[in-house]
Scaffold this motif. Structure first.
Motif, short mmCIF file in Angstrom:
data_model
loop_
_atom_site.label_atom_id
_atom_site.label_comp_id
_atom_site.label_asym_id
_atom_site.label_seq_id
_atom_site.Cartn_x
_atom_site.Cartn_y
_atom_site.Cartn_z
N LEU A 1 0.87 -1.13 0.09
CA LEU A 1 -0.07 0.06 -0.08
C LEU A 1 0.87 1.07 0.02
CD1 LEU A 1 -3.10 1.12 0.08
CD2 LEU A 1 -2.55 1.03 2.70
N GLU A 2 0.91 1.94 -0.89
CA GLU A 2 1.72 3.17 -1.09
C GLU A 2 0.95 4.42 -0.48
OE1 GLU A 2 3.96 4.11 -5.08
OE2 GLU A 2 2.32 5.45 -5.16
N ASN A 3 1.82 4.91 0.52
CA ASN A 3 1.44 6.21 1.06
C ASN A 3 0.07 5.99 2.14
OD1 ASN A 3 3.41 7.72 -0.35
ND2 ASN A 3 1.59 8.12 -1.94
N GLY A 4 -0.21 4.91 2.50
CA GLY A 4 -1.13 4.58 3.56
C GLY A 4 -2.37 4.53 2.94
N TRP A 5 -3.44 4.52 3.61
CA TRP A 5 -4.92 4.37 3.56
C TRP A 5 -5.52 5.68 4.29
CZ3 TRP A 5 -7.99 1.20 0.78
CH2 TRP A 5 -8.94 1.42 0.98
N LEU A 6 -6.29 6.25 3.27
CA LEU A 6 -7.11 7.60 3.52
C LEU A 6 -8.39 7.13 3.67
CD1 LEU A 6 -6.83 10.59 3.96
CD2 LEU A 6 -7.23 10.96 1.59
N PRO A 7 -9.22 7.10 5.08
CA PRO A 7 -10.32 6.71 5.18
C PRO A 7 -11.26 7.88 4.33
CG PRO A 7 -9.27 6.70 7.03
CD PRO A 7 -8.30 7.42 6.30
N GLY A 8 -12.50 7.28 3.80
CA GLY A 8 -13.20 7.96 3.07
C GLY A 8 -12.76 8.12 1.57
N THR A 9 -11.59 8.02 1.15
CA THR A 9 -11.08 8.09 0.00
C THR A 9 -10.45 6.64 -0.62
OG1 THR A 9 -10.62 10.18 0.37
CG2 THR A 9 -9.32 9.28 -1.45
N GLY A 10 -9.67 5.91 0.28
CA GLY A 10 -9.14 4.95 -0.28
C GLY A 10 -7.64 4.83 -0.41
N GLY A 11 -6.85 3.88 -1.37
CA GLY A 11 -5.50 3.89 -1.32
C GLY A 11 -4.89 3.35 -2.67
N LYS A 12 -3.69 3.25 -2.94
CA LYS A 12 -3.10 2.97 -4.15
C LYS A 12 -2.22 1.66 -3.72
CE LYS A 12 -0.12 4.04 -7.96
NZ LYS A 12 0.68 5.20 -8.34
N LEU A 13 -2.79 0.52 -4.21
CA LEU A 13 -1.69 -0.67 -4.34
C LEU A 13 -0.73 -0.80 -5.39
CD1 LEU A 13 -4.63 -3.29 -3.40
CD2 LEU A 13 -3.06 -2.37 -1.99
N VAL A 14 0.53 -1.23 -5.22
CA VAL A 14 1.45 -1.43 -6.26
C VAL A 14 2.03 -3.02 -5.90
CG1 VAL A 14 3.83 -0.57 -7.03
CG2 VAL A 14 2.02 1.00 -6.13
N ASP B 1 -6.08 1.25 -8.23
CA ASP B 1 -6.41 2.65 -7.34
C ASP B 1 -7.63 2.06 -6.77
OD1 ASP B 1 -7.28 5.09 -6.60
OD2 ASP B 1 -7.59 5.89 -8.33
N LEU B 2 -7.63 2.03 -5.38
CA LEU B 2 -8.91 1.65 -4.54
C LEU B 2 -9.76 3.01 -4.19
CD1 LEU B 2 -7.22 -1.02 -2.08
CD2 LEU B 2 -8.79 -1.60 -4.45
N ARG B 3 -10.89 3.08 -4.75
CA ARG B 3 -11.71 4.14 -4.44
C ARG B 3 -12.87 3.89 -3.60
NH1 ARG B 3 -11.64 6.47 -10.59
NH2 ARG B 3 -9.35 6.77 -10.87
N VAL B 4 -12.81 4.35 -2.31
CA VAL B 4 -14.13 4.13 -1.48
C VAL B 4 -15.39 5.12 -1.80
CG1 VAL B 4 -14.97 4.78 0.92
CG2 VAL B 4 -12.70 3.61 0.58
N GLY B 5 -16.50 4.65 -2.01
CA GLY B 5 -17.60 5.25 -2.33
C GLY B 5 -19.03 4.57 -2.32
N ASP B 6 -20.00 5.34 -2.79
CA ASP B 6 -21.37 4.51 -2.57
C ASP B 6 -21.39 3.53 -3.75
OD1 ASP B 6 -24.31 4.68 -2.01
OD2 ASP B 6 -24.29 5.05 -4.19
N PRO B 7 -22.02 2.34 -3.55
CA PRO B 7 -22.26 1.11 -4.20
C PRO B 7 -22.94 1.47 -5.53
CG PRO B 7 -22.30 0.42 -1.96
CD PRO B 7 -22.23 2.01 -2.17
N VAL B 8 -24.11 2.18 -5.31
CA VAL B 8 -25.02 2.64 -6.55
C VAL B 8 -23.97 3.42 -7.44
CG1 VAL B 8 -27.04 3.71 -7.31
CG2 VAL B 8 -27.12 2.63 -5.29
N GLU B 9 -23.35 4.59 -6.99
CA GLU B 9 -22.65 5.06 -7.81
C GLU B 9 -21.34 4.54 -8.68
OE1 GLU B 9 -21.29 8.53 -5.70
OE2 GLU B 9 -23.15 9.30 -5.37
N GLN B 10 -20.61 3.57 -7.88
CA GLN B 10 -19.65 2.67 -8.38
C GLN B 10 -19.96 1.99 -9.58
OE1 GLN B 10 -17.83 1.16 -4.85
NE2 GLN B 10 -16.58 2.89 -4.43
#
Length: 485
Positions: A191-204, A217-226
């Motif tokens: 996990l690059e640069n850690g996890w940002l709650p509400g936003t996500g993080g980047k796996l390399v 690029d892991l993106r936290v969000g609403d399942p309907v919107e995603q």
């Protein structure tokens, strides 16, 4: 001048149409939507999103399939025993954490000591299931486990994703919350640069693989919107599908969706030592009065399936022979059985936080079918229960013993034959024999019915045309390392 004019015209076109420009996909890069994980501390993960991320950051000792009894070594080279009492785990040489330090047998032993000392989701795996007399690391690649009784379930227990190793730095600092924000594993991704709650993080990916997703690029969000973003092309993968998109999924993503069983199931648990519910006839009446399809299509929003057995598919030791009569809805038989028992209402169904809506629907259905008042109430903070309760059980391991033991304990059910069957299954010489004995124990619970199966959980994922090779497992969710882009 001409280049600037074209750029201005393109921007104006976007503004006039109200569209959002879709950023071109980069080779080897994947965008994935998920809900917010409860934690990224692997020993305390009990949700789907948490399993997705930690499953990418860590490699377990092995994978275990309860249906076949097959063990697939991963971080371990082998897990063996001459007598099912003394077990030896040989690690693959050269294992490294993402901080560069070596993964050794001592890493596991020290991690398991910490897990046993804390009140984490995986703690019962060590303290109640494994129950080892001694765990030691005689050399850097060898773990020795000595039990006080024969157990063939050790490979299944050691494959628990919560028993992956932690680096020495966090074991020394014990800053578990800080580590959950900046986890360091031994898996295919860091996990690059850690996890940002509400936003996500980047796996390399630690070791790049041609044709595979090397950045996620892991993106936290609403399942309907995603879901809509994947359909519209601005997201590659959505790892959950909400109920309002469930039917559309088959048309929108005809060959680009998958469903898999989760290690989770819902039950109606009876206080069998309470006189009003001591009669199995009463419990069978309640079982047949539960309209599971109404729960699935209503308050549970297509996120679960009606059960076909007591054990959910993620825990099932092979195919079950015969049907599960207490899993079915039969209003006439339910009312007849309750009349034969002489049971008189009213009754309560208690629930835990977060289960009020679907428990309320269940209680209303039970009351309407049985012809007695049934209401839903929050579970009291202390004291024994006088009526049944709904329970959502989440398994930490693929061993059927975990759920069978937990269900019996939740209801206060005690039977010498059931206890003997569980002990015989644990000490069985082969996975086939063990599976048969666990089915015998399961059948006894279905006959005496201290608990009633209500639903089993499943996961969903949908993906864009550029994504291929999407698979998922109950204990690690979508396998990000296998995805091709």
């Amino acid at each position: 001048m001409r280049t600037r004019l074209l750029a201005l015209l393109a921007a104006a076109a976007v503004a006039l149409t109200g569209c959002t420009a879709v950023e071109p996909a980069r080779s080897g890069a994947l965008t994935a939507g998920l809900q917010e994980p409860g934690t990224l501390l692997p020993a305390d993960v009990d949700d789907q999103a948490g399993r997705l991320v930690t499953g990418a950051l860590w490699t377990p000792l092995a994978d275990y399939d309860p249906a076949s009894g097959r063990l697939t070594p991963r971080a371990a080279e082998s897990i063996t025993s001459p007598d099912r009492v003394h077990w030896t785990v040989r690690l693959r040489a050269g294992g490294r954490f993402h901080d560069g330090t070596a993964v050794t047998a001592k890493s596991y032993v020290d991690t398991w000591k910490a897990v046993a000392a804390e009140n984490w989701a995986a703690t019962p795996v060590l303290k109640e299931s494994l129950c080892a007399k001694e765990i030691s690391a005689p050399d850097p690649v060898t773990i020795r486990i000595d039990l006080d009784r024969p157990s063939g379930q050790v490979p299944a227990l050691l494959s628990a994703p919560g028993l992956v190793p932690l680096p020495a730095s966090v074991l020394a600092s014990r800053d578990w919350n800080g580590f959950a924000r900046h986890p360091v594993g031994n898996g295919p991704f860091r996990l690059e640069n850690g996890w940002l709650p509400g936003t996500g993080g980047k796996l390399v990916r630690v070791t790049p693989a041609p044709g595979k997703a090397n950045e996620v690029d892991l993106r936290v969000g609403d399942p309907v919107e995603q879901y809509d973003q994947v359909r519209d092309g601005s997201l590659d993968l959505a790892t959950s599908v909400p109920g309002e998109r469930h039917e559309a999924m088959h048309a929108d993503f005809a060959d680009r969706h998958t469903t898999w069983p989760l290690p989770e199931a819902g039950y109606l648990v009876f206080p069998v030592r309470t006189p009003r519910f001591a009669d199995a006839t009463v419990r069978h009446a309640f079982a047949l009065a539960a309209d599971r399809e109404a729960l699935v299509n209503g308050p549970l929003s297509e996120q679960v399936d009606p059960p076909k057995a007591l054990l959910p598919p993620a825990e099932a030791p092979g195919e079950r022979t015969g049907t599960c009569r207490p899993c079915s809805f039969d209003a006439a038989a339910a009312k007849s059985l309750l009349g034969q028992s002489g049971f008189a209402g009213p009754s309560t169904v208690y629930y835990d936080t977060g289960a009020g809506t679907w428990t309320g629907s269940l209680a209303a259905g039970l009351g309407g079918t049985l012809g007695v008042p049934v209401t839903a109430q929050p579970r009291p903070s202390d004291g024994p229960l006088d009526s049944p309760s709904t329970v959502d059980l989440k398994a930490n391991t693929p061993s059927p013993a975990e759920l069978l033991t937990g269900l019996a304990a939740a209801s206060g059910y005690a039977d010498p034959g059931f206890t003997q069957d569980l002990a015989a299954a644990e000490s069985a010489a082969s996975p086939e024999e063990s599976g048969q004995l666990y089915r015998v124990a399961e059948n006894q619970l279905l006959r005496d019915l201290p608990v009633v199966p209500l639903w089993t959980g499943h996961g969903h994922a949908v993906w864009s045309p550029r994504v291929h090779d999407v698979t998922a497992t109950p204990f690690a969710d979508v396998q990000l390392a296998d995805i091709s882009v």
